[in-house]
Enzyme design. Structure first.
Site, PDB file in Angstrom:
ATOM      1  N   TYR A  14      59.294  77.579  67.437  1.00 14.98           N
ATOM      2  CA  TYR A  14      58.247  78.609  67.256  1.00 14.98           C
ATOM      3  C   TYR A  14      58.839  80.027  67.188  1.00 14.98           C
ATOM      4  O   TYR A  14      58.728  80.711  66.156  1.00 14.98           O
ATOM      5  CB  TYR A  14      57.245  78.445  68.399  1.00 14.98           C
ATOM      6  CG  TYR A  14      56.232  79.541  68.583  1.00 14.98           C
ATOM      7  CD1 TYR A  14      55.521  80.066  67.505  1.00 14.98           C
ATOM      8  CD2 TYR A  14      55.956  80.040  69.863  1.00 14.98           C
ATOM      9  CE1 TYR A  14      54.572  81.055  67.692  1.00 14.98           C
ATOM     10  CE2 TYR A  14      55.003  81.012  70.064  1.00 14.98           C
ATOM     11  CZ  TYR A  14      54.315  81.534  68.977  1.00 14.98           C
ATOM     12  OH  TYR A  14      53.372  82.510  69.179  1.00 14.98           O
ATOM     13  N   ILE A  15      59.510  80.446  68.255  1.00 14.48           N
ATOM     14  CA  ILE A  15      60.032  81.819  68.259  1.00 14.48           C
ATOM     15  C   ILE A  15      61.272  81.902  67.364  1.00 14.48           C
ATOM     16  O   ILE A  15      61.475  82.876  66.634  1.00 14.48           O
ATOM     17  CB  ILE A  15      60.324  82.275  69.704  1.00 14.48           C
ATOM     18  CG1 ILE A  15      59.054  82.154  70.551  1.00 14.48           C
ATOM     19  CG2 ILE A  15      60.840  83.714  69.723  1.00 14.48           C
ATOM     20  CD1 ILE A  15      59.250  82.342  72.051  1.00 14.48           C
ATOM     21  N   ALA A  79      65.681  75.167  73.795  1.00 18.32           N
ATOM     22  CA  ALA A  79      65.407  74.865  75.213  1.00 18.32           C
ATOM     23  C   ALA A  79      64.119  74.071  75.313  1.00 18.32           C
ATOM     24  O   ALA A  79      63.287  74.115  74.410  1.00 18.32           O
ATOM     25  CB  ALA A  79      65.266  76.164  76.017  1.00 18.32           C
ATOM     26  N   THR A 121      63.225  84.506  80.161  1.00 18.66           N
ATOM     27  CA  THR A 121      61.766  84.446  80.382  1.00 18.66           C
ATOM     28  C   THR A 121      61.355  85.211  81.635  1.00 18.66           C
ATOM     29  O   THR A 121      62.144  85.328  82.593  1.00 18.66           O
ATOM     30  CB  THR A 121      61.325  82.966  80.523  1.00 18.66           C
ATOM     31  OG1 THR A 121      60.014  82.901  81.056  1.00 18.66           O
ATOM     32  CG2 THR A 121      62.229  82.179  81.465  1.00 18.66           C
ATOM     33  N   TYR A 145      62.121  75.115  85.224  1.00 21.23           N
ATOM     34  CA  TYR A 145      62.230  75.780  83.917  1.00 21.23           C
ATOM     35  C   TYR A 145      62.778  77.208  84.113  1.00 21.23           C
ATOM     36  O   TYR A 145      63.786  77.586  83.514  1.00 21.23           O
ATOM     37  CB  TYR A 145      60.864  75.808  83.209  1.00 21.23           C
ATOM     38  CG  TYR A 145      60.833  76.763  82.051  1.00 21.23           C
ATOM     39  CD1 TYR A 145      61.547  76.484  80.891  1.00 21.23           C
ATOM     40  CD2 TYR A 145      60.123  77.961  82.128  1.00 21.23           C
ATOM     41  CE1 TYR A 145      61.548  77.389  79.829  1.00 21.23           C
ATOM     42  CE2 TYR A 145      60.114  78.855  81.079  1.00 21.23           C
ATOM     43  CZ  TYR A 145      60.832  78.565  79.928  1.00 21.23           C
ATOM     44  OH  TYR A 145      60.836  79.460  78.896  1.00 21.23           O
ATOM     45  N   HIS A 193      49.685  75.891  75.690  1.00 21.68           N
ATOM     46  CA  HIS A 193      49.471  77.335  75.779  1.00 21.68           C
ATOM     47  C   HIS A 193      48.022  77.726  75.495  1.00 21.68           C
ATOM     48  O   HIS A 193      47.347  77.094  74.686  1.00 21.68           O
ATOM     49  CB  HIS A 193      50.421  78.069  74.829  1.00 21.68           C
ATOM     50  CG  HIS A 193      51.844  77.944  75.267  1.00 21.68           C
ATOM     51  ND1 HIS A 193      52.781  77.243  74.553  1.00 21.68           N
ATOM     52  CD2 HIS A 193      52.482  78.382  76.373  1.00 21.68           C
ATOM     53  CE1 HIS A 193      53.931  77.279  75.195  1.00 21.68           C
ATOM     54  NE2 HIS A 193      53.783  77.964  76.311  1.00 21.68           N
ATOM     55  N   ILE A 211      39.360  76.601  82.101  1.00 19.86           N
ATOM     56  CA  ILE A 211      40.008  77.769  82.719  1.00 19.86           C
ATOM     57  C   ILE A 211      40.628  77.298  84.029  1.00 19.86           C
ATOM     58  O   ILE A 211      39.922  76.797  84.914  1.00 19.86           O
ATOM     59  CB  ILE A 211      39.004  78.910  82.986  1.00 19.86           C
ATOM     60  CG1 ILE A 211      38.374  79.383  81.666  1.00 19.86           C
ATOM     61  CG2 ILE A 211      39.693  80.070  83.694  1.00 19.86           C
ATOM     62  CD1 ILE A 211      37.355  80.510  81.840  1.00 19.86           C
TER      63      ILE A 211
HETATM   64  N1  UFG Z   1      45.416  78.529  80.933  1.00 21.43           N
HETATM   65  C1  UFG Z   1      44.136  78.039  81.150  1.00 21.43           C
HETATM   66  N2  UFG Z   1      43.793  76.880  80.521  1.00 21.43           N
HETATM   67  C2  UFG Z   1      44.636  76.190  79.704  1.00 21.43           C
HETATM   68  C3  UFG Z   1      45.941  76.712  79.495  1.00 21.43           C
HETATM   69  C4  UFG Z   1      46.293  77.884  80.120  1.00 21.43           C
HETATM   70  O1  UFG Z   1      43.348  78.607  81.878  1.00 21.43           O
HETATM   71  O2  UFG Z   1      44.251  75.134  79.184  1.00 21.43           O
HETATM   72  C5  UFG Z   1      45.804  79.784  81.593  1.00 21.43           C
HETATM   73  C6  UFG Z   1      46.984  79.633  82.520  1.00 21.43           C
HETATM   74  O3  UFG Z   1      46.548  79.256  83.795  1.00 21.43           O
HETATM   75  C7  UFG Z   1      47.592  81.023  82.466  1.00 21.43           C
HETATM   76  C8  UFG Z   1      47.253  81.530  81.063  1.00 21.43           C
HETATM   77  O4  UFG Z   1      46.215  80.686  80.606  1.00 21.43           O
HETATM   78  O5  UFG Z   1      46.956  81.844  83.379  1.00 21.43           O
HETATM   79  C9  UFG Z   1      48.427  81.403  80.100  1.00 21.43           C
HETATM   80  O6  UFG Z   1      48.954  80.097  80.182  1.00 21.43           O
HETATM   81  P1  UFG Z   1      50.038  79.534  79.166  1.00 21.43           P
HETATM   82  O7  UFG Z   1      50.244  78.091  79.521  1.00 21.43           O
HETATM   83  O8  UFG Z   1      49.641  79.864  77.779  1.00 21.43           O
HETATM   84  O9  UFG Z   1      51.328  80.367  79.484  1.00 21.43           O
HETATM   85  P2  UFG Z   1      52.026  80.663  80.917  1.00 21.43           P
HETATM   86  O10 UFG Z   1      51.514  81.932  81.487  1.00 21.43           O
HETATM   87  O11 UFG Z   1      52.010  79.449  81.759  1.00 21.43           O
HETATM   88  O12 UFG Z   1      53.501  80.937  80.404  1.00 21.43           O
HETATM   89  C10 UFG Z   1      54.526  80.596  81.200  1.00 21.43           C
HETATM   90  C11 UFG Z   1      55.401  81.797  81.451  1.00 21.43           C
HETATM   91  C12 UFG Z   1      56.384  81.975  80.353  1.00 21.43           C
HETATM   92  C13 UFG Z   1      57.002  80.684  79.977  1.00 21.43           C
HETATM   93  C14 UFG Z   1      55.970  79.712  79.544  1.00 21.43           C
HETATM   94  C15 UFG Z   1      56.601  78.417  79.126  1.00 21.43           C
HETATM   95  O13 UFG Z   1      54.639  82.976  81.615  1.00 21.43           O
HETATM   96  O14 UFG Z   1      57.396  82.840  80.817  1.00 21.43           O
HETATM   97  O15 UFG Z   1      55.125  79.479  80.618  1.00 21.43           O
HETATM   98  O16 UFG Z   1      55.808  77.717  78.255  1.00 21.43           O
HETATM   99  F1  UFG Z   1      57.905  80.869  78.996  1.00 21.43           F
END
Ligand code: UFG
Length: 334
Positions: A14-15, A79, A121, A145, A193, A211
């Site tokens: 992706y990135i 990764a 990260t 991770y 994500h 959520i």
């Molecule tokens: N979230 C929900 N419901 C979902 C998915 C996510 O509420 O179905 C919330 C999560 O709880 C979080 C926010 O949305 O609060 C973002 O979640 P993501 O899974 O999109 O991303 P993260 O914040 O978990 O990302 C993290 C770190 C990054 C890392 C990445 C790896 O912030 O540094 O995980 O995938 F690289």
């Protein structure tokens, strides 16, 4: 003697693929090393990029790549990045994210390649003790991770001391959005994500978005994240390369916007962009999710001359929706 070729591990991801595209626009010469476990062949323009299909842990293959292309610098994206899986299968993460790059670094040392741009990260910080997070914030990762990335930062500093490897650790916050052309985008399997999941719910491809936690100490009770557009990440890599070419020292740099948005704000923006009502369920907190992760991106401006251009998550969501609205539904063929 290094040539002017850039070696990009994970360049079909992706990135990585968005960065490859940006570097090609800057007239850089690019070789991608990708095992295509998560990367996509179709994310790369076949006529403009040499794709070496294979693994960075394959010492013979890596040696051949260095002997043939003599890269000037390595941009290391390859990764695994599933935080939850890293907790249940830590060795998989330490093997791929920490041990495998050692093979790459050994080849760099042998061939006199001394520039490394590393996809690190914000997960290396762990639970923040202050927000916004600057680079001097303590690093105390809370999952394998984040720990694997943090440990590789340490390895890279030691390589600097021993043989002069100069690295930029780009500590990404939450990568999001897709290329505005709609030609390349985000396609993870499984997808975890927030933004792609919300848009899948908008498109009727999933019944709802859950959520994860509505009782956080934030204004609307949901987690706050700093969403950084993938094209802004891509441009930061080109500037990090300029920095190293200019004789820059090893440094860690946050890549974020400095602005935080809650899960509810993201869902509301996605409803506005798509014109659809997105069914929402309230679920329990996800283990390991800090309430708020927001970057202090000042150092990136100071040392790289970089600052995010796409500050509004609306733009991220619009570009992701464009990608998902293509006939392929946001999925590569391969
Ligand atoms: N979230 C929900 N419901 C979902 C998915 C996510 O509420 O179905 C919330 C999560 O709880 C979080 C926010 O949305 O609060 C973002 O979640 P993501 O899974 O999109 O991303 P993260 O914040 O978990 O990302 C993290 C770190 C990054 C890392 C990445 C790896 O912030 O540094 O995980 O995938 F690289």
């Amino acid at each position: 003697m290094p040539s002017d070729t850039l070696l990009i591990t994970g360049g079909a991801g992706y990135i990585g693929s968005h960065t490859v595209r940006h570097l090609l626009e800057q007239h850089e010469r690019v070789v991608v090393l990708d095992n295509l476990v998560f990367g996509h062949r179709d994310a790369l323009p076949a006529d403009r990029v040499t794709l070496v299909e294979g693994d960075m842990a394959d010492a013979a293959l890596v040696e051949r790549v260095f002997a043939e292309h003599a890269p000037e610098a390595v941009l290391h994206f390859a990764a695994f990045a599933y935080v939850g899986e890293s907790v249940t299968d830590p060795l998989k993460y330490y093997r791929n994210n920490l041990a495998a790059p050692l093979t790459l670094l050994e080849a760099m040392q042998r061939h006199g390649c001394r520039r490394f741009i590393f996809s690190s990260t914000c997960a290396t910080y762990g639970d923040p003790v202050r927000v916004p997070i600057d680079e001097s914030h303590p690093q105390s990762p809370v999952n394998p991770y984040g720990a694997s990335k943090w440990m590789l930062e340490r390895v890279l500093r030691d390589c600097d001391t021993a043989w002069g490897l100069k690295s930029v650790f780009l500590r990404y916050f939450n990568a999001s959005g897709c290329h505005p052309s709609g030609e390349i985008g985000e396609d993870h399997d499984p997808e975890t994500h927030l933004i792609p999941l919300v848009l899948q719910a908008a498109a009727g491809k999933r019944e709802h978005i859950t959520i994860f936690g509505t009782d956080y100490p934030t204004p609307d009770g949901t987690c706050i994240r700093d969403y950084i557009h993938v094209c802004d990440l891509a441009s930061a890599h080109a500037l990090a390369l300029d920095y190293l070419r200019g004789g820059g020292e090893t440094i860690a740099v946050n890549l974020g916007t400095g602005r935080g948005f809650s899960v509810r704000e993201i869902i509301a923006t996605a409803e506005a962009v798509t014109g659809k009502t997105i069914p929402v369920r309230h679920g329990a907190r996800r283990a390991g999710d800090p309430a708020e992760l927001v970057a202090d991106p000042a150092l990136a401006l100071k040392v790289l001359g970089w600052k995010a251009a796409r500050l509004d998550p609306r733009e991220h969501i619009e570009s992701a929706w464009k990608w998902m609205s293509r006939p392929h539904g946001g999925r590569y063929r391969k």
